[in-house]
Design an enzyme around this catalytic site. Sequence first.
Site, PDB file in Angstrom:
ATOM      1  N   SER A 288     -33.609 -30.939 -25.280  1.00 38.10           N
ATOM      2  CA  SER A 288     -32.499 -29.989 -25.210  1.00 38.10           C
ATOM      3  C   SER A 288     -31.404 -30.157 -26.248  1.00 38.10           C
ATOM      4  CB  SER A 288     -31.880 -30.026 -23.809  1.00 38.10           C
ATOM      5  OG  SER A 288     -32.766 -29.479 -22.865  1.00 38.10           O
TER       6      SER A 288
ATOM      7  N   SER B  21     -31.801 -26.880 -23.703  1.00 36.83           N
ATOM      8  CA  SER B  21     -30.843 -26.200 -22.851  1.00 36.83           C
ATOM      9  C   SER B  21     -29.425 -26.188 -23.433  1.00 36.83           C
ATOM     10  CB  SER B  21     -30.801 -26.880 -21.478  1.00 36.83           C
ATOM     11  OG  SER B  21     -30.351 -28.232 -21.575  1.00 36.83           O
TER      12      SER B  21
ATOM     13  N   LYS C 113     -21.045 -29.791 -24.048  1.00 37.46           N
ATOM     14  CA  LYS C 113     -21.882 -28.985 -23.163  1.00 37.46           C
ATOM     15  C   LYS C 113     -21.215 -28.866 -21.787  1.00 37.46           C
ATOM     16  CE  LYS C 113     -26.841 -28.842 -21.938  1.00 37.46           C
ATOM     17  NZ  LYS C 113     -28.133 -29.553 -22.165  1.00 37.46           N
TER      18      LYS C 113
END
Length: 432
Positions: free
Chosen positions: A161, A137, A61
């Site tokens: 997330s 997310s 990420k």
Amino acid sequence: MTTIRDKLETILERLAGRAADERVFLRVYEEAARVAADAADARRHAGLSLGPLDGTIISIKDLFDVEGETTLAGSIALRDAPAADSDAIIVRRLRRAGAVILGKTNMVEFAFSGLGLNPHYGTPGNAADPLRIPGGSSSGAGVSVAEGTSEISIGSDTGGSVRIPAALNGVVGFKPTAHRVPLDGAFPLSPSLDSIGPLARTVQDCAVTDAIMAGEETRALRPHPLAGLRIGVPRGRLFSDTEPMVERAFETSLTLLSRVGARIVDHGIEDLLQEMADTTVAASIASIEASEVHADWLETKAKEIDPRVRWWIARSGTVPAPIYIRMLRRRRALAAAMDERLSPLDVLVLPTTAVSAPLIAPLEADDKLYNKMDWLILRNTMFGNQFDLTGISLPIPGTERPVGLMLIARHGHDRRLLEIAAGVETMLASGS
């Protein structure tokens, strides 16, 4: 035999073909990945191995530090921030395990939403339907694993997330107990709630990756027998407004669990959920802590930040310190109460999200709908972070759109949860 380099080149060729509209990856480390792939192939040829992740193609990420580059966390507001002087701990541990780090995946700006939209870099379309949200997310992480441009992706989970994009894209997503995996070098959303977890195709891959990131020895999972397993279903607010397709998939999964001998009971946690809601009525812990993280630039760079993200963070910056300190104290007491409440069970089980992935366009056009859907998407997962639990989302096969089955276990019961999940994974795949 297909080499690691061959697999990597196939993925790089795919990414090159869509480079003009790339929304899943924000950075791709082509040359570094080639070097790592060639080294893994050389070890394989020599009969050597660094372990089960050696040669595995992994993405991370956009909030994890990589030495020599600025960590953007899905934002444009941080472009002039200093470059990281070292890799995040989890990146170092993955490299030492032989992982081929392919690149950084897209995310919601500052990790502040469960939907997956990003106005700066574009929203990755869901792997099952590009017109629908990827979940957030860790949006690019979920899409990357589901579409096959990563074998494993590393996300963060503060309110769901990792588990949300896993559920909405049809892959496995594991949220460990918070602080089991070191947060050093990960751009924070909420230091009290943040956790780092993998998304992958299998529970075994998640377990191996989690162990390496936590600094533990890796070992093969032994799926836990499901017969006699004590499973609680937290009926109540976590089941309201559930999409019929999701509800049907969940009830079918319960039927399968019963058929193999699991003992399923309704297990109420409504009073604890209400007490946590009362405790955080002024603002969420995540948004209050985020207001401190972003205090130095939230106003000066307001025009560079997604207004839907900025508004919530700015609002929570007005919560007085005594309220926040009492909130944390009360949270610790409620987490202890939840741990005791769950002690008669092996796991709680519920849908990961109340709905399958909604369409992107209506959410982009309507802030009220955006906020309403964000709350609904986050609702079932975020209590796991609030009460410091561990959780995993497994894909339920045979649905029109991806649906996740979430298993939740007590604080620190991560390995046992993964063993149970491996058994459930086998059951779901076989349909019996």
